[in-house]
Design an enzyme around this catalytic site. Structure first.
Site, short mmCIF file in Angstrom:
data_model
loop_
_atom_site.label_atom_id
_atom_site.label_comp_id
_atom_site.label_asym_id
_atom_site.label_seq_id
_atom_site.Cartn_x
_atom_site.Cartn_y
_atom_site.Cartn_z
N HIS A 272 0.82 -1.21 0.00
CA HIS A 272 0.00 0.00 0.00
C HIS A 272 0.85 1.26 0.00
CE1 HIS A 272 -3.38 -2.46 2.07
NE2 HIS A 272 -3.50 -2.48 0.76
N GLU A 293 -0.53 -2.13 25.65
CA GLU A 293 -0.37 -1.44 26.94
C GLU A 293 -1.68 -0.83 27.46
OE1 GLU A 293 4.31 -0.32 26.45
OE2 GLU A 293 2.85 1.30 26.37
N GLY A 295 -4.62 -2.25 27.04
CA GLY A 295 -5.60 -3.31 27.26
C GLY A 295 -6.24 -3.83 25.99
N VAL A 298 -3.78 -7.88 21.91
CA VAL A 298 -2.81 -7.94 20.81
C VAL A 298 -2.12 -9.31 20.87
CG1 VAL A 298 -0.75 -6.91 19.78
CG2 VAL A 298 -2.42 -5.45 20.94
N SER A 301 1.75 -12.86 17.65
CA SER A 301 2.07 -12.83 16.22
C SER A 301 0.76 -12.96 15.45
CB SER A 301 3.01 -13.99 15.85
OG SER A 301 2.26 -15.18 15.82
#
Ligand code: ACO
Ligand code: LMR
Length: 604
Positions: A272, A293, A295, A298, A301
Site C-alpha cells: 500500500h 499497553e 488493554g 494484541v 504474532s
C-alpha cells in the site's frame, strides 16, 4: 448513524461495472433483500437507458443515467455512492456528489488519486459529514443487509465466511485481501461480523480506523472489534486514546502487520501507498506494543490472532453478551441463467387474467368500470392513469379523426386496394402507409416545431423565417379545402374542449398567434387538425406534470402520429368494408385523368 448500512440501503453505482454490480445483486438475492442494493448506474458515455441484471434466475432492469445529478434526482432514496471511476475521474465524481448532497457515504475504489487532491476531498467530506470509504478499497459490508461490490468475493466464499448474515464482530482493515482472510478466520473462530470496512491502502483515506471503530462502538449489533492495522502512519494512536479515555469500551483485538519491516533497511514500502514507516512510532512493532499497553488484545504474532479472537468471543458468549445466531434461510442463485431476449413493461399475461399496466382487463373493459378507450391508451401507451379530462381528450381526438371521407389519400388507397381483391388487413395497411408529413402524420412535426418556437420565444414572424430556413412547410399549418372561409369544425371542437377542460393551453395560445400571421398571407394556411392535436397534446402533457425531456421523447418516438393512426384506422376499415359490401370490381384509373408526356428514350 450508528450503522453504516441497513437492509434498505440503496446505492448509485458510478460506472457500469457489470460484474461488480451483478455480484451485489447476487448477494441481495441470496440474503432475500426486497430491493436491489443498486438503484441506479451512472454511465456518462452510454446511450442506453438501463442495464439488465440477473435477480436469482430472473432478470431486472437497473436504470442508467448520464450524470450523478440525474441519477440522484431520479433515485433520491439512494444515499450511497459507489464511485468506481478511474483515478483520473474519481476526485471530480466525489466532489460533485459532495456538492450535490444527499449521500451518507461514498466509497472510492480508485488507487492513486493525487495525495493533495485526496486530502482536500477527505476534508470536504468530513465537513459535509459524509463517510468516505477509500480511496483504494474494496469497500465495506453489513452482512445480511448490504455489500459493496466485490468485498467478500464469490457467493460461496461469502457463505463460508458467514458474511451472509450479521455476526457480532466489527472488523476494520486497510487491505481488502486481508479483510477477506480475516472474515474467514472470524467465521471459524467466532460467529462472523456485524459490520466490516476495508478503509483502503492509500496514504490519505477518508474514514480512518477511529471513525469506523467509534461508529461500531455505538452500533448495538457490534459486540467487539477487530482492527488490522499495518506499518506506517499513526492512526492506531487515535484508537489507543479512545480506549484510554473510555470513549471505546467494547473489547478490541488488534494487530499491525509489517513487523518484518525491522529486518530491512529503513524506508521499505509495502504493497500500500501508506505502508511505510517514517518514524519509530509508525513501525508495526511499536504500535502493537502501545496498543497492548492500554488493554487492547494484541496477539504475539499474526499466527496467534485466531486464538485470541476465539478467546474473546467465548468470553463474551459466556457472559451472555453474544447470543447464538439462528441461521437464516437463503435463496440459492442458479448456476445456469439465460438472459431474456425481449422486455415488456406494459402488460402481463402470465396470471389468471392479463393486465394492462397492472390493471386486469376486466377492470377497464366493461361499461360498469367507468373506463373508456382513453384509459386503456393511457395505461398501455404511457403506463399511467390519466385524469378524466385527459382520457376524454384522447377519446375526443380519436373520434374526431376517425374519418374524413373517401377522397383523402389514405381512404383512397385503402379503397383501391380492397377493389383489387385484397383482405381487410392488406387494404388497411395501404391506407395507413399514406400517413406522413403531408397527410395525417404532421402531428409529431407540429408538436416539435411549435414547441421549439415557443421554448425559444420566437415571435410568429421569427418562427416563419426559421421554418423557411429549415426548408419545410410548417407542420400543422395549411389545408387543401379548409380555410378561414370554410373553417375546419373539428379544429373548433378540439379547441373548445381544451379551453373548457385543460388547466391551461399555452402552446395553443402561441400557435393561434402564428395562425393569424399565416392566414394573413393565405387564407387556407389555418392551424389544421394535425397541428391542433399535436399542440394540445403538449399542453396536456405539461399539465399532467411531464418533464420537457419526456415530452420531447414522446415527440421523437412518433407517439403523436399514433393517435391519428389509431383513429383513422376506424375510417379506413369502414371504407374497405364498404367496398366489400358493394362488391366493387377492380378499379382502373381513367386514362383521361392522366397527363401522358412520354418521349422516346434518348440513346446514350
Ligand atoms: N407552411 C408554410 N407555408 C405553406 C404551408 C405550410 N404548412 N402549406 C402551404 N404553404 C404555402 C406554400 O409554400 C405555397 O406558397 P406559395 O403559394 O407562395 O408557393 C402555398 O402555401 C400553397 O402550397 P401548397 O402546397 O399548394 O398548399 P396545399 O394547399 O396544396 O397544401 C398541405 C396543403 C399539403 C396540407 C400543406 O398545407 C402542408 O404541407 N401543410 C403542412 C403539413 C400538414 O400539416 N399536413 C396535415 C394536413 S391535415 C391532415 O392531413 C389530417
Ligand atoms: C383528413 O382528416 O384526412 C384531412 O384533413 C385531409 C383532407 O384532405 O381532408
Amino acid at each position: 448513524m450508528s450503522k453504516l448500512f441497513n437492509r434498505n440501503t440503496q446505492a448509485i453505482f458510478w460506472n457500469n461495472n457489470k460484474t461488480a454490480i451483478q455480484r451485489m445483486l447476487d448477494y441481495d438475492y441470496t440474503i432475500k433483500r426486497e430491493t436491489p442494493s443498486v438503484a441506479a448506474i451512472v454511465a456518462p458515455t452510454s446511450g442506453n437507458k438501463f442495464e439488465k441484471f440477473f435477480w436469482g434466475g430472473d432478470e431486472i432492469m437497473i436504470p442508467l443515467y448520464k450524470s450523478t445529478a440525474e441519477a440522484k434526482a431520479a433515485q433520491p432514496q439512494a444515499d450511497v455512492l459507489l464511485n468506481f471511476a478511474s483515478f483520473r475521474t474519481a476526485y471530480d465524481v466525489t466532489m460533485e456528489a459532495l456538492n450535490l448532497g444527499g449521500f451518507r457515504s461514498i466509497m472510492i475504489t480508485a488507487e492513486g488519486i493525487p495525495e493533495r487532491l485526496a486530502r482536500g476531498m477527505n476534508a470536504f467530506a468530513r465537513e459535509k459529514q459524509v463517510t468516505v470509504i477509500g480511496p483504494a478499497t474494496v469497500g465495506a459490508i453489513v452482512p445480511g443487509a448490504f455489500k459493496i461490490a466485490n468485498i467478500g468475493g464469490t457467493i460461496s466464499n461469502i457463505i463460508n465466511s458467514k458474511l451472509h448474515r450479521a455476526g457480532s464482530c466489527g472488523l476494520v482493515t486497510r487491505s481488502g485481501g486481508l479483510f477477506n482472510e480475516l472474515s474467514n478466520i472470524i467465521a471459524i473462530n467466532a460467529d462472523g461480523i456485524a459490520e466490516g470496512v476495508a478503509i483502503g491502502g492509500d496514504r490519505f483515506v477518508g474514514s480512518v480506523f477511529i471513525d469506523n471503530l467509534l461508529r461500531m462502538e455505538d452500533n448495538p449489533d457490534v459486540k467487539y472489534m477487530i482492527l488490522l492495522g499495518e506499518v506506517g502512519g499513526t492512526e492506531e494512536y487515535k484508537v489507543i486514546e479512545a480506549v484510554k479515555s473510555g470513549r471505546i469500551k467494547k473489547p478490541i483485538i488488534a494487530w499491525c502487520i509489517g513487523t518484518i519491516a525491522k529486518y530491512y533497511d529503513s524506508g521499505v514500502q509495502f504493497g500500500h501507498a501508506g505502508a511505510s514507516a517514517n518514524a519509530e512510532t509508525e513501525t508495526a512493532e511499536y504500535k502493537n506494543k502501545a496498543m497492548a499497553e492500554v488493554g487492547i488484545h494484541v496477539p504475539s504474532s499474526f499466527n496467534d490472532l485466531p486464538e485470541v479472537i476465539n478467546g474473546v468471543y467465548k468470553e463474551l458468549h459466556a457472559e451472555g453478551i453474544i447470543k447464538n445466531i439462528a441461521e437464516p434461510e437463503l435463496n440459492v442463485v442458479p448456476n445456469v441463467r439465460r438472459p431474456k431476449q425481449f422486455i415488456c413493461t406494459i402488460s402481463d399475461d402470465r396470471g389468471d387474467e392479463a393486465t394492462y399496466a397492472g390493471f386486469p382487463i376486466s377492470s377497464v373493459a366493461t361499461p360498469d368500470t367507468g373506463k373508456g378507450i382513453g384509459d386503456v391508451i393511457s395505461l398501455l401507451w404511457f403506463k399511467k392513469q390519466y385524469p378524466e379530462w385527459a382520457t376524454q381528450f384522447i377519446e375526443t381526438v380519436l373520434k374526431t379523426v376517425a374519418d374524413h371521407g373517401p377522397a383523402v389519400s389514405g381512404a383512397h388507397n385503402a379503397k383501391v386496394t380492397a377493389r383489387a381483391g385484397k383482405s381487410v388487413v392488406e387494404s388497411l395497411v395501404t391506407g395507413l402507409l399514406t400517413i406522413g408529413p403531408r397527410f395525417g402524420g404532421a402531428i409529431d412535426g407540429a408538436a416539435k416545431y411549435f414547441k421549439y418556437a415557443d421554448d425559444h420565444h420566437l415571435d410568429p414572424k421569427a418562427f416563419l423565417n426559421y421554418m423557411k430556413k429549415e426548408g419545410v412547410p410548417i407542420p400543422g399549418i395549411g389545408h387543401r379545402i379548409k380555410s378561414l372561409k370554410n373553417p375546419d369544425l373539428r379544429v373548433e371542437g378540439l379547441k373548445k374542449f381544451a379551453q373548457e377542460y385543460f388547466p391551461a393551453t399555452p402552446l395553443l395560445d402561441y400557435a393561434l398567434t402564428v395562425e393569424q400571421l399565416t392566414t394573413s398571407k393565405k387564407e387556407n394556411l389555418i392551424l389544421n387538425v394535425d397541428g391542433t392535436i399535436g399542440i394540445l397534446m403538449v399542453d396536456m402533457w405539461r399539465a399532467l406534470g411531464y418533464s420537457e425531456e419526456e415530452i420531447n421523447e414522446f415527440i421523437e418516438s412518433g407517439t403523436l402520429n399514433a393517435f391519428f393512426i389509431v383513429g383513422r384506422s376506424i375510417g379506413f376499415i369502414g371504407h374497405v368494408l364498404d367496398e366489400k359490401r358493394l362488391a366493387m370490381p377492380m378499379y382502373r384509373h381513367p386514362m383521361d385523368d392522366i397527363l401522358y408526356d412520354v418521349q422516346e428514350a434518348e440513346k446514350l
